[in-house]
Write an enzyme that holds these catalytic residues in place. Structure first.
Site, PDB file in Angstrom:
ATOM      1  N   GLU A 244     -10.008   4.716  -3.862  1.00 57.88           N
ATOM      2  CA  GLU A 244     -10.425   4.582  -2.458  1.00 57.88           C
ATOM      3  C   GLU A 244     -10.116   5.845  -1.665  1.00 57.88           C
ATOM      4  OE1 GLU A 244      -9.543  -0.194  -2.762  1.00 57.88           O
ATOM      5  OE2 GLU A 244      -8.102   1.104  -1.771  1.00 57.88           O
TER       6      GLU A 244
ATOM      7  N   ILE B  68      -5.792   2.037   6.454  1.00 53.77           N
ATOM      8  CA  ILE B  68      -7.185   2.311   6.804  1.00 53.77           C
ATOM      9  C   ILE B  68      -8.024   2.158   5.542  1.00 53.77           C
ATOM     10  CG2 ILE B  68      -6.937   4.832   6.426  1.00 53.77           C
ATOM     11  CD1 ILE B  68      -8.841   5.189   8.865  1.00 53.77           C
TER      12      ILE B  68
ATOM     13  N   PHE C 274       0.590   3.085   7.846  1.00 54.94           N
ATOM     14  CA  PHE C 274      -0.747   3.231   8.442  1.00 54.94           C
ATOM     15  C   PHE C 274      -1.794   2.797   7.427  1.00 54.94           C
ATOM     16  CE2 PHE C 274      -4.580   5.968   9.048  1.00 54.94           C
ATOM     17  CZ  PHE C 274      -5.010   5.425  10.239  1.00 54.94           C
TER      18      PHE C 274
ATOM     19  N   ALA D 263     -10.086   3.654   3.382  1.00 56.56           N
ATOM     20  CA  ALA D 263     -10.276   5.108   3.269  1.00 56.56           C
ATOM     21  C   ALA D 263     -11.555   5.498   2.542  1.00 56.56           C
ATOM     22  CB  ALA D 263      -9.067   5.726   2.572  1.00 56.56           C
TER      23      ALA D 263
ATOM     24  N   HIS E 269       0.819  -1.216   0.000  1.00 58.30           N
ATOM     25  CA  HIS E 269       0.000   0.000   0.000  1.00 58.30           C
ATOM     26  C   HIS E 269       0.848   1.259   0.000  1.00 58.30           C
ATOM     27  CE1 HIS E 269      -3.958  -1.807   0.638  1.00 58.30           C
ATOM     28  NE2 HIS E 269      -3.302  -2.736   1.299  1.00 58.30           N
ATOM     29  N   PRO E 270       0.396   2.271  -0.752  1.00 50.79           N
ATOM     30  CA  PRO E 270       1.075   3.567  -0.646  1.00 50.79           C
ATOM     31  C   PRO E 270       0.737   4.181   0.709  1.00 50.79           C
ATOM     32  CG  PRO E 270      -0.926   3.819  -1.923  1.00 50.79           C
ATOM     33  CD  PRO E 270      -0.785   2.343  -1.623  1.00 50.79           C
TER      34      PRO E 270
END
Lengths: 172, 172
Positions: free
Chosen positions: A82, A115, A113, A117, A59-60
């Protein structure tokens, strides 16, 4: 209707190679719901913690749209989609604050981190990051895995709908 | 009396470099109990899951006495001592079974089976391995971390008693 995809497709949903392999073995699926239930079992019960870390690293950083180890072009595009609410509500200073907290988070926990989004503003994401930053590392590790699963579910839905639209076009 | 050791000493107790660094920063300690309480806080609250994996990888497979990434000679010696009951009670076939289950465990969880072996027979260890093998990966990850902490506590005690015996010899 039975649906199946190749390893690359599943890796776009979740960047763990072990996850993608297990999904191929478990396919074909009778429905999206079937694939999600299998995916949850693989993710939470079958693959190891190294596989979780591998998936996270695909993930970025939130607020950005590319990752050095991003699994695929599809994954990068979906990630951008997203984060569309977050990016639309971001100001220069909130992006700066998000970037600083992301760095602090990664320094404490050793991974990005994570999430789900979709539909969340930059302020909401930042508030959540600050709250989760206080967690014990093992607690946060499990929360991140739950967020990854939410993202995987949304992406499986996209994958299935793309296949269905292709198949309905073909059947015309 | 105030006691402190260097990074290499702490790394012999627990093979995470971040753990060892944090112990040096937090030292000197007023007592063994003080050092254990600080070590617990560092291990469970401060260092990340990658550091846990690094510490796990410093252990030999149980039933063996060397690890490819063993942190130090001291650590290897202590490991041998901790496994003395297991090694004394082992038969050829129980060692063979232990070795096979170890491989299966590592394949499922991605790290070595970790247990505070002091005083435990090979049969007890094997029974525990088989029981823990059924756990979910994240649950097992946390149990392994608790076992690592027990091992760390025993080794801190050895470290402190070695220092005390040196200092009492010096004071004679």
């Amino acid at each position: 209707m039975e649906l199946s995809f190749d390893e690359k497709d599943y890796a776009s949903c979740c960047g763990s190679s072990r996850f993608a392999k297990e999904m191929v073995i478990a396919s074909p699926f009778s429905s999206l719901q079937h694939s999600i239930s299998v995916a949850r079992n693989i993710w939470f019960n079958k693959i190891d913690v190294n596989s979780w870390l591998q998936a996270f690293s695909a993930h970025p950083q939130i607020g950005q749209t590319h990752s050095p180890s991003v699994a695929s072009q599809t994954s990068a595009q979906w990630s951008k989609g997203e984060q569309s609410t977050a990016l639309a509500t971001a100001t220069g200073s909130s992006l700066q604050e998000l970037s600083e907290w992301n760095a602090q988070y990664r320094n404490k926990f050793g991974f990005v981190f994570l999430i789900c989004a979709s539909g969340r503003s930059t302020d909401e994401i930042l508030a959540e990051l600050k709250k989760r930053y206080t967690n014990r590392p093992i607690v946060e590790f499990e929360i991140a895995a739950q967020e990854q699963m939410k993202i995987t579910e949304l992406r499986l839905a996209k994958l299935f709908s793309s296949k269905e639209s292709i198949s309905s076009t073909t059947n015309k």
